[in-house]
Structure formats: structure tokens, C-alpha cells
Design an enzyme around this catalytic site. Structure first.
Site: not given
Length: 599
Positions: A310, A320-321, A340, A366, A383
């Protein structure tokens, strides 16, 4: 005569930077008869000029626009409200008043008699940030009365003014888009929750606040009273990534009260806003399927274990990731609360190899708190997912025969010695290893724990020349730990071909009878009938049984070595020969037939 000339003499208005000037008629006389009259007229002109050019009660204001902004989108008109700083002096430069020294600009409405008349006229036509000097004659200031001990009677006043703000009670919120994404699928509506950055300035450009300096967005609901009215209105219709200027008049901002020491009373506010995020508390996840394989025989369900790559971004596109950067998939169970809530839901119903984009609102990600300084509170997450593989812990192996010879009488089973060719890859097609990489195809004994359990099972039931595809789930492969070159929890895809097959013997045996053993056994072994069987005779006997198909040695091992071990086990007294007393039989119930103990 003087009064009449004062009224009748023409006046010229020069540029805004110059005061009034007057012109007297001056013609040369044609004869001496009228010389006295001309002289008298000249005298009167000089007298009139002196009277008019000296500041008097009938003069208008004198305006010197000594600093004018290049851009002036709006000028002061009658009825406007203004806010300005000023220094008030007499003509000799002596100061009698200053808003600068008081630290509070003057605020008032223009043209309605709330200012001294001269200053009321003097600020009309001004632009924000314009500086001008306004000279006010006494009759447009405090006249013959003056103002206490501060302003003497009949005094000309000079005001140095800088305009800070201008607004009107008819003003509305003004918005101007500075930049906007090419595509905008959603716009801010009332009750939406937004995250935005802003720079806040007064109308004259003086900054009072900035979210950028705090390195954090401003997060709030729109149209629900959490913001000043003008901002509530100005945010409507924005899309994520858009930047716009929002100009808010005071009565839709902080009005007369202002805000602390940073926003003065009756201040017009200018915000440059960048919308970072947008969602509604009623939002569900949004799934956009980008790519699906042509064949999809199975889709994920709750309880499956999935491996996926992802990229995680915010709505403005900032990352962010990413699992790709770590070169490692994210592995988890689906629908069991290990991820999540939004991702748990988004991973259901996917195929191996599928690519999809999922948008998760904060209440399914989150939440208001965010996580670990990486994801801010109330952030919408995007994502881009690529499914590598998935399985269920209860899955068996999957076998698909791709080719089978017409004659297939002999098939592989446990204890058989086989030689096979293989390619092993991940479910996305990534090749892990292949028998083609070696000089010789591998040989193994089935059921002897020589290969992973799923492969061992997949090689059973094959005949020589058969080809098949075998899918091995991780719990029958290399498990959660993986192996060299094999990722953790990887489903393996094998392409197999059986090259050779030698039937085997059960574990713990070197030789087995394929039917009933000779009865009695010793006379059959004693080929020369001398009641003693040496090693050579014993070897000849065993080879005869194998040749005739009545017995089988363990494949893959040195036959003579096996026979010698069998002989030594029977030659109990180590005299080099077997006699009847040393030969015993043992009934093996699990095979339901008689076998010699060591055989």
C-alpha cells in the site's frame, strides 16, 4: 469689491497633490486715459490674491496624496466605515493629537457628520494603506470656537493619515480562488468537517495569525457555529487542495469587540485558506477499484489472512506511509479487528492481484487523536492497495492438473522415491526459485519430511510425465517466519512435473515383500541347501526377489550396502553365515502380512 471678486474669480483644481490656485486678469492698457483704472484694478487683484491665498474661512481642504498603493481595489465613499491612524499638527508642525501614540486607530463612518467636516472630506477616495496629508481650514475644523485648550480658534489643522480598513454595512464575504485542482469530486457543505491551513491578516496586510507557524491545521465543523460567520460562509464550496482568499467584513467577524490584542475592533479580516481535508461524520469508506485480474476464482472474506502492499496518503496527496519503501507487505487477518475499521472493511471482497483505492473517513481510521505524530487528528486517509495473496488458516492445498499422460497406471505415494521439476513463485508471479537453476532435478522420498508439507502432498498421486499447479498456503509452506527468499506468511504457487518414480518401502524398512514371503523362508534362502547362507548367497537371494517383483529394496540407496546391513542384522553370532536358528519371522499387523523382522 473684494468680496465680489472672491466669489467671482475663477478657481482651478490642480492634481490631488497641489492646493488651490487663482489667476488674475492682466491686460496691457491701450492709452494713458485708463492707466489709473488699470493700476487700481491691479491693486485690487493683488489684494484679492492675498486674501484668497491665505488660509481663510472659505477655503476647502488641501489634500496631498504622497504615498498611494499601486493596487487600489476600493476607495472610500460616503457611508463607508473606516479605520485609520493619524497625526494631527498645526501648520508650524506642533503636534496636538496622535492615534499612534494612543495605540488605537480611529474608527468611524464617513460623510454622515460624525467627523469634522474637513477630515470627512479629506479621507474620501482613499485606498487602504494610502498615506495622505490633509490640511483643514478652520471653518471645516473647529472654527472660531476652537477645542478647549488644545485647538485655538480659527486654526488650520494638518492631519497625516494612513488608512487601515474600509467596509460598508452592505458588504458581503468576498472569495477569490487562487489555485484549484483539475478535478474536484467533492465540495464543502454545511455540517462537513474540514482541516485547513490559513494565513490571517488585517485588510492593510498586517498578519495576526497563521496555522502554518503552529505546524498544525485548523480543524472544525462548517456551518454549525464553531467559526465566525464569515469563515463559515467563505469555506462553502471549496474542494481539497484549493487555495482561496476570503475577505470578511467586521460584522461577520469579531465586530466591535475584536479579539484580544491581535484583532482590533471593527476589523476586516483577510484569510488565505488551503483546504487540506474534508469529510462528513456520516461518510462511509469509498472504494475505487483500479484493476482486477481477468480470472478471479476467489475473493476475501472475514477470517482470511491477507498480504498486501500500500501507499498511504492524505487527501492533499502527501504520503505518510508506504509498504513499498520497506520492501515488505502488510500482513493481517481480515475482519477480526487487527487493523483500523475502515481498512478491515475495505479488504473484504478483493481478489489476488487486485488494485484499489480506498478513502477512509477519520471515524473509521484513527479518529480525532490521530497516531504517533504521523497522522494528525481527524485526518481522512487514502490507501492505494495491491493485493499480493490471501488464504484461510483452514485452507488445504489446491491442485490443478494441467497435463496427464494417456497411460497412468503407476502413481506416486508416501515412501516413493521421485524426481521432479518445479518452479516456485509468489501469487503475484514473482519467481522465488526453480529446479532449472540447478544441474539436476531434485530427488526426494515422499512422506519423509524432506520438503515442505504442502509440496509433499502436492506431489502425491502423480504419474511420470504428469504436470500440475499446486497452491500451498503458508501453514503448509514456510509459515509466518518464511524462509530464505520467501516472505513471511506467503502463499506459494508451484508448477510441477514428475520426471521419475521408484516405488518405496515404509519408513524403518530396507526391504519389503510385495506379496507373501516364501514359507518356510530359510529353505528358499538356502540356495545350495547346505543349511548355511553366507553373504554372497543372501545377496543373490534378495536380488532375485527384486528381479522377480516379489520384493523391494528401499530406493535411492546402495542396494548391496542395504543387503549387507540386513545380513549383519541376521548373523547374530557374527560367524559370516545365517543358520535356521538365527532367522525369525515377525508378524506385522499393520501390513496384515508376514515379514522378516529386518526385512
Amino acid at each position: 469689491i473684494v468680496l465680489s471678486l472672491t466669489r467671482l474669480l475663477p478657481t482651478e483644481k490642480s492634481s490631488a497633490k497641489s492646493s488651490r490656485s487663482f489667476t488674475c486678469l492682466n491686460k496691457a492698457p491701450k492709452n494713458s486715459l485708463i492707466m489709473d483704472s488699470v493700476f487700481a484694478l491691479l491693486f485690487l487683484c493683488v489684494t484679492v490674491t492675498y486674501v484668497i491665498c491665505s488660509p481663510g474661512p472659505l477655503e476647502d481642504v488641501v489634500i496631498d496624496r504622497y504615498d498611494v498603493p499601486r493596487v487600489c481595489p476600493r476607495e472610500v465613499q460616503t457611508g463607508d466605515f473606516v479605520r485609520y491612524h493619524y497625526n494631527g499638527t498645526f501648520t508650524d508642525g506642533k503636534k496636538f493629537d496622535s492615534s499612534h501614540e494612543r495605540g488605537a486607530p480611529f474608527s468611524g463612518q464617513v460623510g454622515l457628520g460624525r467627523l469634522i467636516t474637513g477630515l470627512d472630506r479629506g479621507v474620501q477616495g482613499m485606498c487602504v494603506n494610502e498615506r495622505r496629508k490633509v490640511t483643514v481650514p478652520p471653518h471645516l475644523a473647529y472654527g472660531s470656537v476652537g477645542a478647549g485648550d488644545v485647538i485655538p480658534p480659527d486654526t488650520v489643522l494638518v492631519f497625516d493619515v494612513v488608512l487601515l480598513d474600509i467596509w460598508n454595512s452592505e458588504d458581503k464575504v468576498q472569495t477569490r480562488t487562487l489555485s484549484k485542482p483539475e478535478t474536484c469530486k467533492r465540495f464543502v457543505e454545511a455540517t462537513d468537517f474540514v482541516r485547513y491551513h490559513y494565513n490571517g491578516t488585517l485588510l492593510n496586510g498586517v498578519p495576526f495569525d497563521s496555522s502554518h507557524s503552529r505546524n498544525g491545521t485548523y480543524d472544525t465543523y462548517v456551518g454549525m457555529g464553531y467559526l465566525i460567520k464569515g469563515m463559515d460562509e467563505g469555506l462553502i464550496g471549496m474542494c481539497v487542495g484549493e487555495t482561496r482568499t476570503i475577505i470578511i467584513p467586521p460584522f461577520l467577524a469579531y465586530e466591535e469587540k475584536g479579539y484580544g490584542t491581535v484583532i482590533p475592533s471593527q476589523a476586516t479580516l483577510v484569510f488565505e485558506v488551503l483546504l487540506v481535508d474534508l469529510f462528513n461524520p456520516k461518510d462511509d469508506i469509498v472504494v475505487d477499484v483500479k484493476e482486477v485480474p481477468e480470472t478471479c476464482t476467489r475473493k476475501t472474506v472475514v477470517g482470511d489472512y491477507i498480504r498486501y502492499h500500500y501507499n498511504g496518503t492524505f487527501q492533499d496527496g502527501s504520503i505518510f506511509d508506504t509498504s513499498y519503501q520497506r520492501n515488505s507487505t502488510y500482513n493481517t487477518y481480515i475482519g477480526m479487528g487487527y487493523v483500523i475499521a475502515g481498512m478491515d472493511k475495505a479488504l473484504q471482497g478483493v481478489c489476488i492481484g487486485e488494485k484499489r483505492r480506498v478513502v477512509l473517513p477519520p471515524h473509521m481510521a484513527y479518529g480525532e487523536k490521530g497516531t504517533g505524530g504521523i497522522i494528525p487528528g481527524s485526518a481522512v486517509l487514502v490507501f492505494d492497495i495491491q493485493v499480493i495473496d490471501f488464504h484461510n488458516p483452514k485452507d488445504p492445498i489446491e491442485v490443478q492438473v494441467t497435463h496427464k499422460p494417456k497411460e497412468c497406471n503407476l502413481t506416486s505415494e508416501v515412501d516413493d522415491l521421485i524426481q521432479y521439476r518445479y518452479n516456485c513463485s509468489l501469487m503475484d508471479g514473482t519467481l522465488l526459485y526453480s529446479s532449472d537453476h540447478y544441474e539436476k532435478a531434485p530427488i526426494t522420498t515422499l512422506g519423509a519430511n524432506k520438503v515442505i508439507e504442502g509440496l509433499d502432498e502436492g506431489l502425491r498421486g502423480m504419474c511420470v510425465g504428469e504436470r500440475r499447479v499446486v497452491i500451498v498456503p503458508p501453514h503448509l509452506g514456510h509459515g509466518e517466519n518464511g524462509a530464505k527468499g520467501v516472505p513471511s506468511s506467503a502463499v506459494l504457487h508451484f508448477e510441477l512435473e514428475l520426471l521419475d518414480l521408484q516405488k518405496g518401502v515404509p519408513d524403518g524398512y530396507m526391504f519389503v515383500w510385495l506379496g507373501d514371503s516364501p514359507e518356510p523362508l530359510f529353505p528358499a534362502m538356502d540356495l545350495n541347501k547346505d543349511l548355511a547362507v553366507p553373504l554372497e548367497e543372501f545377496t543373490a537371494f534378495i536380488h532375485l526377489q527384486v528381479a522377480e517383483g516379489t520384493g523391494r529394496l528401499r530406493p535411492g540407496m546402495d542396494a548391496d550396502g542395504i543387503i549387507k546391513d540386513m545380513f549383519n542384522n541376521q548373523d547374530r553370532n557374527r560367524d559370516g553365515k545365517i543358520v535356521p536358528e538365527e532367522l525369525k519371522l515377525k508378524v506385522e499387523e499393520d501390513f496384515d502380512k508376514a515379514r522378516h523382522e529386518e526385512l
